[in-house]
Design an enzyme around this catalytic site. Structure first.
Site, PDB file in Angstrom:
ATOM      1  N   LYS A 380      42.249  54.553  33.422  1.00  0.00           N
ATOM      2  CA  LYS A 380      42.091  53.252  32.760  1.00  0.00           C
ATOM      3  C   LYS A 380      40.721  52.603  32.932  1.00  0.00           C
ATOM      4  O   LYS A 380      40.424  51.603  32.277  1.00  0.00           O
ATOM      5  CB  LYS A 380      43.158  52.288  33.285  1.00  0.00           C
ATOM      6  CG  LYS A 380      43.005  51.955  34.762  1.00  0.00           C
ATOM      7  CD  LYS A 380      44.016  50.921  35.211  1.00  0.00           C
ATOM      8  CE  LYS A 380      43.755  50.504  36.659  1.00  0.00           C
ATOM      9  NZ  LYS A 380      44.674  49.455  37.099  1.00  0.00           N
ATOM     10  N   LYS A 422      42.488  47.721  24.705  1.00  0.00           N
ATOM     11  CA  LYS A 422      41.239  48.456  24.497  1.00  0.00           C
ATOM     12  C   LYS A 422      41.406  49.591  23.480  1.00  0.00           C
ATOM     13  O   LYS A 422      40.417  50.206  23.068  1.00  0.00           O
ATOM     14  CB  LYS A 422      40.728  48.995  25.828  1.00  0.00           C
ATOM     15  CG  LYS A 422      40.302  47.885  26.783  1.00  0.00           C
ATOM     16  CD  LYS A 422      39.924  48.412  28.145  1.00  0.00           C
ATOM     17  CE  LYS A 422      39.479  47.261  29.059  1.00  0.00           C
ATOM     18  NZ  LYS A 422      40.526  46.246  29.274  1.00  0.00           N
ATOM     19  N   GLY A 464      45.222  41.457  39.349  1.00  0.00           N
ATOM     20  CA  GLY A 464      45.552  42.036  40.638  1.00  0.00           C
ATOM     21  C   GLY A 464      45.829  43.522  40.628  1.00  0.00           C
ATOM     22  O   GLY A 464      46.149  44.100  41.669  1.00  0.00           O
ATOM     23  N   ARG A 554      28.529  46.847  30.881  1.00  0.00           N
ATOM     24  CA  ARG A 554      28.604  48.218  31.368  1.00  0.00           C
ATOM     25  C   ARG A 554      28.850  49.171  30.200  1.00  0.00           C
ATOM     26  O   ARG A 554      29.223  48.744  29.104  1.00  0.00           O
ATOM     27  CB  ARG A 554      29.738  48.338  32.392  1.00  0.00           C
ATOM     28  CG  ARG A 554      29.559  47.440  33.616  1.00  0.00           C
ATOM     29  CD  ARG A 554      30.782  47.467  34.502  1.00  0.00           C
ATOM     30  NE  ARG A 554      31.960  46.960  33.810  1.00  0.00           N
ATOM     31  CZ  ARG A 554      33.192  46.954  34.331  1.00  0.00           C
ATOM     32  NH1 ARG A 554      33.391  47.428  35.534  1.00  0.00           N
ATOM     33  NH2 ARG A 554      34.198  46.481  33.643  1.00  0.00           N
TER      34      ARG A 554
END
Length: 640
Positions: A380, A422, A464, A554
């Site tokens: 992921k 995504k 988290g 990134r």
């Protein structure tokens, strides 16, 4: 509802406890003698000769009654530092019973007192003794509290909530030395209590007086002490506190209290999750139970953040067997220990296996015959997968194909795949690989040769989860900063892990096959806002105590994520937080041929050829900040 604290009284010696009991019992009897003496003097206009009546049988018998009642109600069994309502009641009952018995005795038996003096003597004695015994306990408690906090540097604290919970919280804080909180103010939204006092502390209107009170009392902490506080109001109060550099704590839900008792160690820091203003999710418990109870279920990626939560949410529905598959040895072992009672009962079976290994998967399907599959195994991390596209395809595409084909072969009833936002207009290898997996299971679902229902769930970032931004920011703050954010305008959708998994179960239950369910993620959050809130939650000031540094996007990273393609719409479902995406259909034979070619390409190291084919399968895949940008299909050809 009780409060407790870890106190040194647990280690008190038996001798010290015995001395305290004798001391309290002796004090009460001394007060009883003083009370009857006062009664005789007051009713006799302070004639000293009336003290001779103390030597008659009446006062002596009263003292015997007092002795018996104090012993019967155990008024001597108190811990001075924790004297409370029940202790005062015991004193009241003991004194009242002895006085009633004494009065009845004097009414029906000849007495050393004049008949008209009996009732006044009993009443004066009664109220004087109540005052002395009750007042002494209050005085000792106050003296003890004063001595205990001397020299202790406590931080001024406000409690939000002047009701039962807030009042009890204040009492336990004031009676406990093992903390650093000094309650100096209450806040409450109820206008009927404004400007009043609770336990001697002023109650303020937070809407009108918050900033002034925080400054005037130099408040450093605020504790939320209201049960069932509306989410929107809770978030508003927390944000108000953070804006004034006040650190917020909360009382855990009562179901998390041990033996219906709150320990001060259970006070919890506010987390970013608490700022999402999420309403509780209502599930169709009966439908989920019908689907799960007594069934064999396979959960892949069971040791990951999402997979482990799915396992823990499924187990209470009493499956016949839940097979948890993961290739990560240590997390799987830890999960087995955490769920030891289910492992011992033969309900949960942790299995080490890799979704890329079709042979091992076939053995598992053959042996356990799962009826439901929840597929959460995936790579992921966007930046990492941008450097390792072969691995992304092997796991996210080939792994999904292996499981889906076996699900058809072994007549699995439902196959629920966990996807991601995504996958929508992907800008990176990870998102594109998940979109290809979506395309395959949807196309497979439309085949008339089987009855397996393939369902896809699509949601955004999970707070988290392993490798998510929250633990990264937390670690950076603990190290003194800086907190790194890629871009000042970058935004993301967020959801808590339990919330995401609850919706996965609900979507899996309602799905009939072929759907891509999109979850209501609420409003997208600017990452810089998240960073600033986390710094404030730590009791620090952004830009002063902790700096924020922008590092640039990134590889493969977007400024913002989408839950739907511009060419996709949605249909509502019976659940307000779940919508059905109207996605394009794909020909099974065509996409299977391309995807099979893609899987074959993972056997060599030609990454550019592999990525070029990925862009053919997913024409909207446009690389961002990536070496694969040069392979993008021209805009014109995407729209043809």
């Amino acid at each position: 509802m009780k409060f407790s604290s870890q106190s040194s009284i647990l280690g008190s010696s038996p001798i010290a406890g015995y001395v305290t009991k004798v001391f309290v019992f002796g004090i009460d009897l001394t007060f009883a003698l003083l009370a009857i003496t006062s009664a005789l003097l007051i009713t006799g206009e302070f004639e000293l000769a009336r003290l001779n009546l103390l030597l008659t049988w009446g006062p002596v018998l009263l003292l015997v009654f007092r002795f018996i009642s104090f012993f019967a109600f155990r008024t001597y069994l108190i811990i001075i530092r924790y004297v409370g309502e029940k202790d005062y009641k015991n004193v009241f009952y003991a004194i009242s019973l002895a006085s009633v018995c004494f009065f009845l005795l004097l009414r029906f038996i000849a007495t050393p007192f004049k008949p008209q003096e009996v009732l006044p003597i009993v009443l004066v004695d009664y109220f004087v003794l109540l005052f002395l015994s009750g007042g002494s306990r209050i005085m000792l408690r106050l003296i003890f509290d004063k001595l205990r906090v001397q020299g202790v540097n406590r931080l001024n604290t406000a409690i939000f909530g002047a009701g039962e919970l807030g009042s009890m919280l204040d009492r336990v804080l004031s009676h406990n030395a093992s903390h650093n909180y000094k309650v100096v103010a209450f806040f409450d939204d109820n206008p009927r209590v404004h400007k009043k006092y609770l336990n001697g502390i002023r109650i303020f209107n937070p809407e009108l007086s918050f900033a002034r009170v925080v400054k005037q009392y130099n408040i450093k902490f605020a504790i939320i002490g209201i049960n069932n506080l509306p989410e929107a109001r809770r978030v508003q109060f927390i944000n108000n506190c953070l804006a004034h550099q006040v650190k917020v704590l909360k009382v855990p839900p009562m179901e998390n209290w041990l033996n219906n008792t709150l320990n001060l160690g259970q006070l919890m820091n506010i987390k970013f999750d608490d700022l999402l203003s999420r309403l509780p999710i209502e599930l169709d418990q009966r439908k989920i139970s019908t689907d799960v109870e007594g069934k064999v279920i396979l959960v892949t990626g069971c040791a990951g953040s999402i997979g482990s939560e799915i396992v823990q949410q499924l187990l209470p529905y009493a499956p016949k067997l839940l097979v948890g598959l993961d290739q990560a040895e240590t997390p799987l072992a830890e999960m087995g220990l955490a769920l030891k009672k289910y492992v011992t009962a033969g309900v949960f079976l942790p299995v080490i296996a890799d979704v890329r290994d079709s042979t091992t998967l076939q053995h598992l399907f053959e042996k356990y015959q799962p009826e439901y599959v929840f597929h959460a195994a995936a790579y992921k991390h966007v930046p990492i997968m941008e450097y390792f596209p072969l691995e992304a395809v092997r796991t996210n595409v080939k792994g999904t194909m292996n499981l889906a084909r076996l699900a058809v072969q072994y007549r699995v009833r439902k196959f629920v795949m966990i996807s991601t936002d995504k996958a929508v207009n992907p800008s990176n290898i990870m998102g594109a690989s998940k979109r290809i997996a979506e395309i395959f299971v949807q196309a497979l679902n439309d085949q008339a040769t089987h009855n397996t229902q393939f369902i896809t769930t699509r949601f955004g970032n999970v707070l988290g989860s392993n490798g998510s931004v929250i633990p990264i920011f937390k670690r950076q703050i603990e190290q003194g900063g800086p907190v790194t954010v890629t871009h000042p305008e970058v935004t993301r959708f967020f959801m808590t892990i339990p919330e995401a998994c609850q919706l996965v179960l609900e979507a899996g239950s309602m799905g009939n096959g072929g759907e891509i369910f999109v979850f209501d993620m609420g409003e997208s959050v600017k990452i810089i806002d998240l960073a600033e809130k986390m710094i404030q939650l730590a009791g620090l000031t952004p830009g002063q105590d902790i700096t924020i540094k922008f590092t640039g996007l990134r590889p493969g990273e977007k400024l913002y994520e989408e839950l739907l393609d511009d060419r996709e719409g949605t249909l509502p479902t019976h659940h307000p937080k779940i919508k059905k995406a109207l996605v394009r259909t794909n020909d099974y034979a065509y996409v299977t041929e391309l995807i099979d070619q893609l899987v074959v390409l993972t056997q060599n190291a030609d990454e550019e050829t592999l990525v070029r084919l990925m862009k053919t399968i997913v024409p909207e895949f446009t690389s961002q900040n990536s070496v694969f940008k040069k392979l993008d299909i021209p805009e014109k050809s995407q729209n043809t």
